[in-house]
Enzyme design. Sequence first.
Site, mmCIF file in Angstrom:
data_model
loop_
_atom_site.group_PDB
_atom_site.id
_atom_site.type_symbol
_atom_site.label_atom_id
_atom_site.label_comp_id
_atom_site.label_asym_id
_atom_site.label_seq_id
_atom_site.Cartn_x
_atom_site.Cartn_y
_atom_site.Cartn_z
ATOM 1 N N GLU A 59 0.808 -1.232 0.000
ATOM 2 C CA GLU A 59 0.000 0.000 0.000
ATOM 3 C C GLU A 59 0.837 1.276 0.000
ATOM 4 O O GLU A 59 0.603 2.158 -0.837
ATOM 5 C CB GLU A 59 -0.980 0.011 1.177
ATOM 6 C CG GLU A 59 -1.995 -1.115 1.168
ATOM 7 C CD GLU A 59 -1.495 -2.358 1.861
ATOM 8 O OE1 GLU A 59 -0.280 -2.661 1.789
ATOM 9 O OE2 GLU A 59 -2.312 -3.045 2.495
ATOM 10 N N CYS A 91 -0.213 0.142 7.496
ATOM 11 C CA CYS A 91 -0.621 0.604 6.159
ATOM 12 C C CYS A 91 -1.929 1.363 6.230
ATOM 13 O O CYS A 91 -2.161 2.271 5.436
ATOM 14 C CB CYS A 91 -0.765 -0.589 5.217
ATOM 15 S SG CYS A 91 0.825 -1.260 4.744
ATOM 16 N N THR A 202 14.618 -40.099 -2.561
ATOM 17 C CA THR A 202 14.615 -39.356 -3.825
ATOM 18 C C THR A 202 15.898 -38.546 -3.973
ATOM 19 O O THR A 202 16.497 -38.498 -5.054
ATOM 20 C CB THR A 202 13.381 -38.422 -3.885
ATOM 21 O OG1 THR A 202 12.209 -39.244 -3.853
ATOM 22 C CG2 THR A 202 13.377 -37.568 -5.133
ATOM 23 N N LEU A 301 6.737 -40.881 0.445
ATOM 24 C CA LEU A 301 6.454 -39.604 1.102
ATOM 25 C C LEU A 301 5.054 -39.096 0.741
ATOM 26 O O LEU A 301 4.351 -38.534 1.595
ATOM 27 C CB LEU A 301 7.533 -38.571 0.718
ATOM 28 C CG LEU A 301 7.437 -37.216 1.400
ATOM 29 C CD1 LEU A 301 7.364 -37.339 2.912
ATOM 30 C CD2 LEU A 301 8.627 -36.337 0.993
HETATM 31 N N1 LIG Z 1 7.586 -39.292 -10.630
HETATM 32 C C1 LIG Z 1 7.803 -38.436 -9.663
HETATM 33 O O1 LIG Z 1 7.136 -37.402 -9.598
HETATM 34 C C2 LIG Z 1 8.856 -38.724 -8.661
HETATM 35 C C3 LIG Z 1 9.433 -39.960 -8.628
HETATM 36 N N2 LIG Z 1 10.362 -40.270 -7.674
HETATM 37 C C4 LIG Z 1 10.894 -41.642 -7.642
HETATM 38 O O2 LIG Z 1 10.477 -42.209 -6.407
HETATM 39 C C5 LIG Z 1 11.470 -43.085 -5.904
HETATM 40 C C6 LIG Z 1 11.853 -42.653 -4.479
HETATM 41 O O3 LIG Z 1 10.691 -42.483 -3.766
HETATM 42 P P1 LIG Z 1 10.346 -43.282 -2.442
HETATM 43 O O4 LIG Z 1 11.223 -44.476 -2.309
HETATM 44 O O5 LIG Z 1 8.900 -43.458 -2.458
HETATM 45 O O6 LIG Z 1 10.821 -42.284 -1.317
HETATM 46 P P2 LIG Z 1 10.598 -40.745 -1.038
HETATM 47 O O7 LIG Z 1 11.863 -40.072 -1.353
HETATM 48 O O8 LIG Z 1 9.339 -40.240 -1.571
HETATM 49 O O9 LIG Z 1 10.313 -40.746 0.543
HETATM 50 C C7 LIG Z 1 10.867 -41.628 1.417
HETATM 51 C C8 LIG Z 1 12.163 -41.094 1.984
HETATM 52 O O10 LIG Z 1 11.860 -40.079 2.953
HETATM 53 C C9 LIG Z 1 12.352 -40.501 4.200
HETATM 54 N N3 LIG Z 1 11.470 -40.099 5.312
HETATM 55 C C10 LIG Z 1 11.888 -39.394 6.399
HETATM 56 N N4 LIG Z 1 10.868 -39.169 7.222
HETATM 57 C C11 LIG Z 1 9.781 -39.729 6.666
HETATM 58 C C12 LIG Z 1 8.438 -39.843 7.092
HETATM 59 N N5 LIG Z 1 7.999 -39.300 8.246
HETATM 60 N N6 LIG Z 1 7.574 -40.495 6.295
HETATM 61 C C13 LIG Z 1 7.992 -41.031 5.118
HETATM 62 N N7 LIG Z 1 9.266 -40.969 4.661
HETATM 63 C C14 LIG Z 1 10.162 -40.330 5.439
HETATM 64 C C15 LIG Z 1 12.421 -42.003 4.094
HETATM 65 O O11 LIG Z 1 13.270 -42.457 5.112
HETATM 66 P P3 LIG Z 1 13.791 -43.968 5.292
HETATM 67 O O12 LIG Z 1 15.175 -43.888 4.746
HETATM 68 O O13 LIG Z 1 13.721 -44.205 6.758
HETATM 69 O O14 LIG Z 1 12.871 -44.852 4.493
HETATM 70 C C16 LIG Z 1 12.923 -42.184 2.668
HETATM 71 O O15 LIG Z 1 14.302 -41.950 2.554
HETATM 72 C C17 LIG Z 1 12.627 -43.009 -6.840
HETATM 73 O O16 LIG Z 1 12.536 -44.103 -7.740
HETATM 74 C C18 LIG Z 1 12.388 -41.720 -7.601
HETATM 75 O O17 LIG Z 1 12.924 -41.785 -8.895
HETATM 76 C C19 LIG Z 1 10.711 -39.360 -6.716
HETATM 77 C C20 LIG Z 1 10.181 -38.092 -6.719
HETATM 78 C C21 LIG Z 1 9.215 -37.666 -7.718
HETATM 79 N N1 LIG Z 2 2.460 -7.972 2.886
HETATM 80 C C1 LIG Z 2 1.579 -7.035 3.352
HETATM 81 C C2 LIG Z 2 0.923 -7.158 4.605
HETATM 82 N N2 LIG Z 2 1.190 -8.198 5.429
HETATM 83 C C3 LIG Z 2 0.737 -8.207 6.820
HETATM 84 O O1 LIG Z 2 1.762 -7.667 7.645
HETATM 85 C C4 LIG Z 2 2.273 -8.685 8.515
HETATM 86 C C5 LIG Z 2 3.784 -8.533 8.631
HETATM 87 O O2 LIG Z 2 4.065 -7.303 9.167
HETATM 88 P P1 LIG Z 2 5.568 -6.724 9.219
HETATM 89 O O3 LIG Z 2 6.364 -7.725 9.976
HETATM 90 O O4 LIG Z 2 5.403 -5.430 9.888
HETATM 91 O O5 LIG Z 2 5.999 -6.601 7.780
HETATM 92 C C6 LIG Z 2 1.847 -10.002 7.899
HETATM 93 O O6 LIG Z 2 1.670 -10.987 8.872
HETATM 94 C C7 LIG Z 2 0.512 -9.630 7.271
HETATM 95 O O7 LIG Z 2 -0.502 -9.603 8.245
HETATM 96 N N3 LIG Z 2 0.049 -6.205 4.992
HETATM 97 C C8 LIG Z 2 -0.164 -5.100 4.255
HETATM 98 O O8 LIG Z 2 -0.856 -4.194 4.707
HETATM 99 N N4 LIG Z 2 0.412 -5.000 3.022
HETATM 100 C C9 LIG Z 2 1.277 -5.903 2.540
HETATM 101 O O9 LIG Z 2 1.822 -5.722 1.425
HETATM 102 ZN ZN LIG Z 3 1.008 -3.104 5.849
#
Ligand SMILES: NC(=O)C1=CN([C@@H]2O[C@H](COP(=O)(O)OP(=O)(O)OC[C@H]3O[C@@H](n4cnc5c(N)ncnc54)[C@H](OP(=O)(O)O)[C@@H]3O)[C@@H](O)[C@H]2O)C=CC1
Ligand SMILES: Nc1c(N[C@@H]2O[C@H](COP(=O)(O)O)[C@@H](O)[C@H]2O)[nH]c(=O)[nH]c1=O
Ligand SMILES: [Zn+2]
Length: 367
Positions: A59, A91, A202, A301
């Site tokens: 603003e 503001c 991943t 995940l």
């Molecule tokens: N097509 C797509 O959009 C995408 C595809 N992929 C593919 O997916 C595969 C990998 O995915 P995926 O094996 O499913 O694993 P992810 O990477 O999705 O998630 C699991 C990983 O996160 C860790 N983790 C930590 N905290 C948590 C929690 N609270 N809950 C769940 N996981 C947790 C796991 O730990 P821990 O080691 O304990 O198991 C593990 O290493 C790969 O083949 C990749 O190529 C990946 C991203 C995007």
């Molecule tokens: N970005 C934005 C607002 N943001 C507001 O201001 C707060 C942050 O305040 P400060 O830490 O002072 O910057 C934020 O939580 C939200 O409520 N307000 C507005 O008037 N205009 C703006 O463009």
């Molecule tokens: Zn403001």
Amino acid sequence: MSAATPEDLRWLDAAARAAEPFLGTTADNPTVAAFVVDPSAGILVGRAVTARGGRPHAEPLALESAGARARGATLYVTLEPCHHWGRTPPCVDAVVRAGIARVVIGMPDPDPRTRGESIRRLHASGIEVAVIDHAPSVRLNEGHTARHALGRPFVTAKLAVSADGMIGRRDVAKVAITGEDARRWTHLQRAMSNAVLVGGATAEIDDPQLTVRLPGLERRTPLRVILAGNRGIDKRSNLIGGFSGHRVAVIVESGREMAVPASVEVVRVPGEDGRPDLAETLRALHAKGIARLLVEPGATLAEALLADDLVDRFELIEGTVTVGPDGVPATGKGTMDERLAAAGFGEIDRQRLGEDLLRTFEKVGKA
Ligand SMILES: NC(=O)C1=CN([C@@H]2O[C@H](COP(=O)(O)OP(=O)(O)OC[C@H]3O[C@@H](n4cnc5c(N)ncnc54)[C@H](OP(=O)(O)O)[C@@H]3O)[C@@H](O)[C@H]2O)C=CC1
Ligand SMILES: Nc1c(N[C@@H]2O[C@H](COP(=O)(O)O)[C@@H](O)[C@H]2O)[nH]c(=O)[nH]c1=O
Ligand SMILES: [Zn+2]
């Protein structure tokens, strides 16, 4: 309270469109647009978006650009002007002082320091006020709203799925599932987020950079976050061992040892069996000022986030390639459509990204 006209809606739509490209650039502050309009001439006399880093607010910048022409003008703003002395003066004071005659607001500010106070203040100052439940403004502010309503960022999960329902091939890195347009769209989503998160598996198997590789937008790379589990993290990976110059954080369960280079931040959160708890992970990111989080999960995940009801928007990109029987299924619970429906999601939008199809899902009946 004055009623909004179709003309008001057009100006507010334009303001929201002006702000959208700056999502992800205003840190912990919402990305707000303010338009100052001369209502008799129907012309824009001043405009601004919240500055890079979040301050100054929109603003005062818009009023400054309008100068004397702000007197008697209408101010369109995508969020209620702030009422508090924070890092900048209220503001609402600047609006009153500038002699604005009417203010049209996209939505009230959920920040408890404002929350309707400025609307009352503007009324009390004799300024006409219209508050619209303006969907583009609400969408613009969804990170800010999640922070105040849920104490966590707004979470968007993005998953690419092959024509036969696979997300990759067993132990093979970066299987091409979607094309160039989908890649560019994903990088734009990263640019408009405050952080991007992947699981440890991943990070190791795909070895992503998670940067924004779009011409001119490289510096918009957000905080890159690895959720480490028992598998740990690969020190030679791009994210840990690379020299991109962009920030990286690793989330680990509280008690775990984690040796990383000094450039990598370690965030410890409570968890179980070597894995950080997901709600605690989001709380920790919220505490770091993250409002918009993009998760690029694998199947594990994605399932864990859905099971804990921690996804606000699910972006499913359907590719045309077939991976085959050695593929990694997107879900172990039927098709992605069935899994998302079971989690309460419905499709709200679809668009083509080249050969691929982007389908957007949100919670059905969401308030
Ligand atoms: N097509 C797509 O959009 C995408 C595809 N992929 C593919 O997916 C595969 C990998 O995915 P995926 O094996 O499913 O694993 P992810 O990477 O999705 O998630 C699991 C990983 O996160 C860790 N983790 C930590 N905290 C948590 C929690 N609270 N809950 C769940 N996981 C947790 C796991 O730990 P821990 O080691 O304990 O198991 C593990 O290493 C790969 O083949 C990749 O190529 C990946 C991203 C995007
Ligand atoms: N970005 C934005 C607002 N943001 C507001 O201001 C707060 C942050 O305040 P400060 O830490 O002072 O910057 C934020 O939580 C939200 O409520 N307000 C507005 O008037 N205009 C703006 O463009
Ligand atoms: Zn403001």
